[in-house]
Design a protein around this motif. Structure first.
Motif, PDB file in Angstrom:
ATOM      1  N   VAL A   1       0.868  -1.187   0.000  1.00  0.00           N
ATOM      2  CA  VAL A   1       0.000   0.000   0.000  1.00  0.00           C
ATOM      3  C   VAL A   1       0.900   1.231   0.000  1.00  0.00           C
ATOM      4  O   VAL A   1       1.899   1.277   0.735  1.00  0.00           O
ATOM      5  CB  VAL A   1      -0.913   0.013   1.245  1.00  0.00           C
ATOM      6  N   ASN A   2       0.574   2.213  -0.819  1.00  0.00           N
ATOM      7  CA  ASN A   2       1.390   3.421  -0.897  1.00  0.00           C
ATOM      8  C   ASN A   2       0.831   4.528  -0.026  1.00  0.00           C
ATOM      9  O   ASN A   2      -0.304   4.966  -0.212  1.00  0.00           O
ATOM     10  CB  ASN A   2       1.480   3.914  -2.347  1.00  0.00           C
ATOM     11  N   ARG A   3       1.606   4.934   0.951  1.00  0.00           N
ATOM     12  CA  ARG A   3       1.221   6.069   1.793  1.00  0.00           C
ATOM     13  C   ARG A   3       1.707   7.354   1.132  1.00  0.00           C
ATOM     14  O   ARG A   3       2.908   7.560   0.946  1.00  0.00           O
ATOM     15  CB  ARG A   3       1.837   5.932   3.188  1.00  0.00           C
ATOM     16  N   LYS A   4       0.766   8.225   0.804  1.00  0.00           N
ATOM     17  CA  LYS A   4       1.116   9.501   0.175  1.00  0.00           C
ATOM     18  C   LYS A   4       1.331  10.598   1.203  1.00  0.00           C
ATOM     19  O   LYS A   4       1.910  11.641   0.900  1.00  0.00           O
ATOM     20  CB  LYS A   4       0.025   9.913  -0.808  1.00  0.00           C
ATOM     21  N   LEU A   5       0.854  10.378   2.419  1.00  0.00           N
ATOM     22  CA  LEU A   5       0.953  11.393   3.467  1.00  0.00           C
ATOM     23  C   LEU A   5       2.359  11.444   4.048  1.00  0.00           C
ATOM     24  O   LEU A   5       2.992  10.408   4.260  1.00  0.00           O
ATOM     25  CB  LEU A   5      -0.047  11.086   4.590  1.00  0.00           C
ATOM     26  N   LYS A   6       2.828  12.655   4.337  1.00  0.00           N
ATOM     27  CA  LYS A   6       4.148  12.830   4.947  1.00  0.00           C
ATOM     28  C   LYS A   6       4.042  12.988   6.463  1.00  0.00           C
ATOM     29  O   LYS A   6       4.978  12.640   7.195  1.00  0.00           O
ATOM     30  CB  LYS A   6       4.842  14.065   4.353  1.00  0.00           C
ATOM     31  N   THR A   7       2.927  13.530   6.902  1.00  0.00           N
ATOM     32  CA  THR A   7       2.716  13.733   8.336  1.00  0.00           C
ATOM     33  C   THR A   7       1.334  13.213   8.725  1.00  0.00           C
ATOM     34  O   THR A   7       0.459  13.045   7.866  1.00  0.00           O
ATOM     35  CB  THR A   7       2.812  15.229   8.707  1.00  0.00           C
ATOM     36  N   PHE A   8       1.152  12.972  10.010  1.00  0.00           N
ATOM     37  CA  PHE A   8      -0.128  12.457  10.489  1.00  0.00           C
ATOM     38  C   PHE A   8      -1.245  13.446  10.147  1.00  0.00           C
ATOM     39  O   PHE A   8      -1.133  14.643  10.430  1.00  0.00           O
ATOM     40  CB  PHE A   8      -0.064  12.239  12.007  1.00  0.00           C
ATOM     41  N   PRO A   9      -2.326  12.978   9.539  1.00  0.00           N
ATOM     42  CA  PRO A   9      -3.375  13.895   9.059  1.00  0.00           C
ATOM     43  C   PRO A   9      -4.313  14.389  10.159  1.00  0.00           C
ATOM     44  O   PRO A   9      -4.449  13.739  11.210  1.00  0.00           O
ATOM     45  CB  PRO A   9      -4.142  13.020   8.057  1.00  0.00           C
ATOM     46  N   LYS A  10      -4.949  15.499   9.896  1.00  0.00           N
ATOM     47  CA  LYS A  10      -5.969  16.003  10.808  1.00  0.00           C
ATOM     48  C   LYS A  10      -7.196  15.100  10.721  1.00  0.00           C
ATOM     49  O   LYS A  10      -7.660  14.769   9.634  1.00  0.00           O
ATOM     50  CB  LYS A  10      -6.356  17.432  10.413  1.00  0.00           C
ATOM     51  N   LYS A  11      -7.719  14.723  11.878  1.00  0.00           N
ATOM     52  CA  LYS A  11      -8.821  13.775  11.919  1.00  0.00           C
ATOM     53  C   LYS A  11     -10.158  14.460  12.229  1.00  0.00           C
ATOM     54  O   LYS A  11     -10.217  15.414  13.011  1.00  0.00           O
ATOM     55  CB  LYS A  11      -8.548  12.694  12.974  1.00  0.00           C
ATOM     56  N   HIS A  12     -11.205  13.944  11.590  1.00  0.00           N
ATOM     57  CA  HIS A  12     -12.561  14.407  11.852  1.00  0.00           C
ATOM     58  C   HIS A  12     -13.275  13.391  12.739  1.00  0.00           C
ATOM     59  O   HIS A  12     -12.845  12.242  12.870  1.00  0.00           O
ATOM     60  CB  HIS A  12     -13.339  14.572  10.545  1.00  0.00           C
TER      61      HIS A  12
ATOM     62  N   GLU B   1     -15.446  11.026  12.683  1.00  0.00           N
ATOM     63  CA  GLU B   1     -16.166  10.166  11.752  1.00  0.00           C
ATOM     64  C   GLU B   1     -15.686   8.728  11.881  1.00  0.00           C
ATOM     65  O   GLU B   1     -14.489   8.462  12.044  1.00  0.00           O
ATOM     66  CB  GLU B   1     -15.989  10.645  10.314  1.00  0.00           C
ATOM     67  N   VAL B   2     -16.653   7.811  11.780  1.00  0.00           N
ATOM     68  CA  VAL B   2     -16.374   6.380  11.781  1.00  0.00           C
ATOM     69  C   VAL B   2     -16.776   5.833  10.413  1.00  0.00           C
ATOM     70  O   VAL B   2     -17.899   6.073   9.952  1.00  0.00           O
ATOM     71  CB  VAL B   2     -17.168   5.642  12.887  1.00  0.00           C
ATOM     72  N   LEU B   3     -15.862   5.090   9.779  1.00  0.00           N
ATOM     73  CA  LEU B   3     -16.117   4.582   8.427  1.00  0.00           C
ATOM     74  C   LEU B   3     -16.220   3.064   8.393  1.00  0.00           C
ATOM     75  O   LEU B   3     -15.518   2.368   9.127  1.00  0.00           O
ATOM     76  CB  LEU B   3     -14.974   4.959   7.472  1.00  0.00           C
ATOM     77  N   PHE B   4     -17.086   2.596   7.521  1.00  0.00           N
ATOM     78  CA  PHE B   4     -17.022   1.235   6.989  1.00  0.00           C
ATOM     79  C   PHE B   4     -16.627   1.379   5.532  1.00  0.00           C
ATOM     80  O   PHE B   4     -17.232   2.174   4.800  1.00  0.00           O
ATOM     81  CB  PHE B   4     -18.371   0.510   7.089  1.00  0.00           C
TER      82      PHE B   4
ATOM     83  N   LYS C   1      -8.189   9.197   5.197  1.00  0.00           N
ATOM     84  CA  LYS C   1      -7.244  10.148   5.775  1.00  0.00           C
ATOM     85  C   LYS C   1      -7.921  10.988   6.858  1.00  0.00           C
ATOM     86  O   LYS C   1      -7.321  11.313   7.885  1.00  0.00           O
ATOM     87  CB  LYS C   1      -6.688  11.054   4.668  1.00  0.00           C
ATOM     88  N   GLU C   2      -9.196  11.343   6.641  1.00  0.00           N
ATOM     89  CA  GLU C   2      -9.925  12.205   7.571  1.00  0.00           C
ATOM     90  C   GLU C   2     -10.606  11.439   8.703  1.00  0.00           C
ATOM     91  O   GLU C   2     -10.900  12.006   9.756  1.00  0.00           O
ATOM     92  CB  GLU C   2     -10.976  13.002   6.799  1.00  0.00           C
ATOM     93  N   ALA C   3     -10.854  10.157   8.500  1.00  0.00           N
ATOM     94  CA  ALA C   3     -11.621   9.379   9.478  1.00  0.00           C
ATOM     95  C   ALA C   3     -10.809   9.096  10.738  1.00  0.00           C
ATOM     96  O   ALA C   3      -9.618   8.780  10.667  1.00  0.00           O
ATOM     97  CB  ALA C   3     -12.082   8.064   8.850  1.00  0.00           C
ATOM     98  N   SER C   4     -11.483   9.162  11.879  1.00  0.00           N
ATOM     99  CA  SER C   4     -10.836   8.810  13.148  1.00  0.00           C
ATOM    100  C   SER C   4     -10.774   7.306  13.346  1.00  0.00           C
ATOM    101  O   SER C   4      -9.799   6.769  13.877  1.00  0.00           O
ATOM    102  CB  SER C   4     -11.599   9.444  14.323  1.00  0.00           C
ATOM    103  N   ILE C   5     -11.847   6.625  12.921  1.00  0.00           N
ATOM    104  CA  ILE C   5     -11.984   5.182  13.144  1.00  0.00           C
ATOM    105  C   ILE C   5     -12.445   4.523  11.849  1.00  0.00           C
ATOM    106  O   ILE C   5     -13.338   5.029  11.171  1.00  0.00           O
ATOM    107  CB  ILE C   5     -13.017   4.888  14.256  1.00  0.00           C
ATOM    108  N   VAL C   6     -11.849   3.368  11.516  1.00  0.00           N
ATOM    109  CA  VAL C   6     -12.336   2.546  10.414  1.00  0.00           C
ATOM    110  C   VAL C   6     -12.662   1.162  10.972  1.00  0.00           C
ATOM    111  O   VAL C   6     -11.849   0.560  11.675  1.00  0.00           O
ATOM    112  CB  VAL C   6     -11.307   2.417   9.268  1.00  0.00           C
TER     113      VAL C   6
END
Length: 363
Positions: A169-180, A182-185, A262-267
């Motif tokens: 899996v390719n991580r494009k982020l350089k730093t830990f993202p800001k989280k909203h 939100e919980v995702l499925f 990237k935005e989700a707090s929980i998956v």
């Protein structure tokens, strides 16, 4: 040397709506030292992931011919026409095509990749079939130890030919993202993926968490039978009852799904079937989400102790786990940090390992 990669017919090498095998190949091939001599063969698409590396094949005009066999035959014809001297043929998830391909490309090295349970696939269900594959293939490559162990069940010969290569899996982020909040499925909308358990779980707790959103991001199955239509309608109805706090988002592109992760707090990955690998788990970790998942298939070897793993998963356990993370911000940050810092199944790492295997075969 030239690498020829054969996709399953149903797996589309498309920029916006890639199949899971295509995503895996996309995440690794551009790191390969062989990328200038690497070609992917699959069903013709309008927007290939890499037009330079993709050979789109039109469907057969013969309605009685297998789509997968047609792809294999066309690939073999193209390779023979180009008269490549040293070839590695990498066949993904279609063991029954191996014999036919070898008969047409006798001097090629053959790699067979398993992304799913080999004991359920045509061409590898029986011990004899798997022994035959081990005799004629140079390598059998499995996406997890779980899949490797299934393939080797009751096998005594050539066991060293079977190798584990975790999906990259390719991580494009350089730093830990800001989280909203939100919980995702994320996944196909079917029972195997546990979407019904997720919806039941959030239905129990959403009123307690007014500032949180709960979203299902998925793709409906291509089924028109009444049972599945009723299942899908039930999912949509339950989400509508939750109101503005819940969303159903269908058939997003892979890039858009990554933005949401990237935005989700929980998956939540509540699979009830034995996932061969658990790509969504790995992608969630790459985006720094806290992961709640089930102890099935290859998932435990991917998540390890970096998320919440539930035995005999059900909606009650899911709702409790979500509540624990929301109620305890320090626990939520703890698992987000573990996901982010311990993600290591990168595309580059997988590509380097695969290139090493290719070199060993050709030496």
């Amino acid at each position: 040397m030239t690498i020829h990669i054969l996709l399953p017919f149903k797996d589309k090498f498309d920029k916006n709506f890639s199949g899971s095998v295509s995503i895996t190949i996309k995440n690794t091939f551009h790191f390969s030292k062989f990328k200038d001599n690497l070609f992917v063969y699959g069903d013709k698409v309008e927007n290939p992931i890499s037009s330079k590396n993709f050979v789109g094949i039109k469907k057969s005009k013969n309605p009685f011919k297998s789509n997968n066999k047609h792809l294999a035959d066309q690939m073999c014809s193209i390779i023979k026409k180009n008269n490549c001297s040293r070839n590695i043929i990498e066949i993904h998830n279609r063991p029954y095509l191996v014999k036919n391909i070898i008969s047409k490309l006798k001097n090629s090295s053959i790699f067979l990749f398993f992304h799913n349970d080999p004991l359920s696939m045509k061409g590898s269900k029986t011990i004899r079939e798997r022994e035959n594959l081990l005799e004629v293939c140079d390598k059998i490559i499995c996406v997890s130890n779980y899949i490797k162990n299934l393939f080797l069940k009751d096998i005594k010969i050539n066991r060293d030919k079977v190798i584990v290569l975790h999906n990259g899996v390719n991580r494009k982020l350089k730093t830990f993202p800001k989280k909203h909040k939100e919980v995702l499925f994320v996944g196909k909308i079917n029972k195997d993926k546990g979407v019904d358990l997720f919806v039941e779980a959030i239905s129990k707790i959403y009123k307690k968490y007014k500032n949180w959103k709960f979203s299902v991001i998925g793709t409906p199955m291509k089924k028109n039978n009444n049972e599945y239509l009723a299942f899908f309608k039930n999912i949509r109805t339950k989400l509508n009852l939750i109101g503005d706090q819940a969303r159903l988002e269908i058939s997003l592109s892979h890039e858009d799904v990554q933005k949401r992760m990237k935005e989700a707090s929980i998956v939540v990955v509540p699979s009830t079937w034995s996932e061969p690998y658990g790509l969504v788990v790995s992608e969630s970790m790459s985006n720094g989400a806290a992961v709640i998942t089930s102890k099935v298939g290859g998932i435990p070897e991917i998540i390890k102790d970096n998320g919440i793993i539930l035995n005999n998963i059900n909606s009650i356990k899911i709702s409790k786990s979500i509540s624990d993370l929301i109620d305890k911000p320090s626990l939520l940050k703890f698992f987000q940090k573990k996901s982010w810092e311990n993600f290591n199944h990168t595309g580059k790492k997988a590509s380097i390992k695969l290139d090493k295997i290719r070199d060993e075969v050709l030496d």
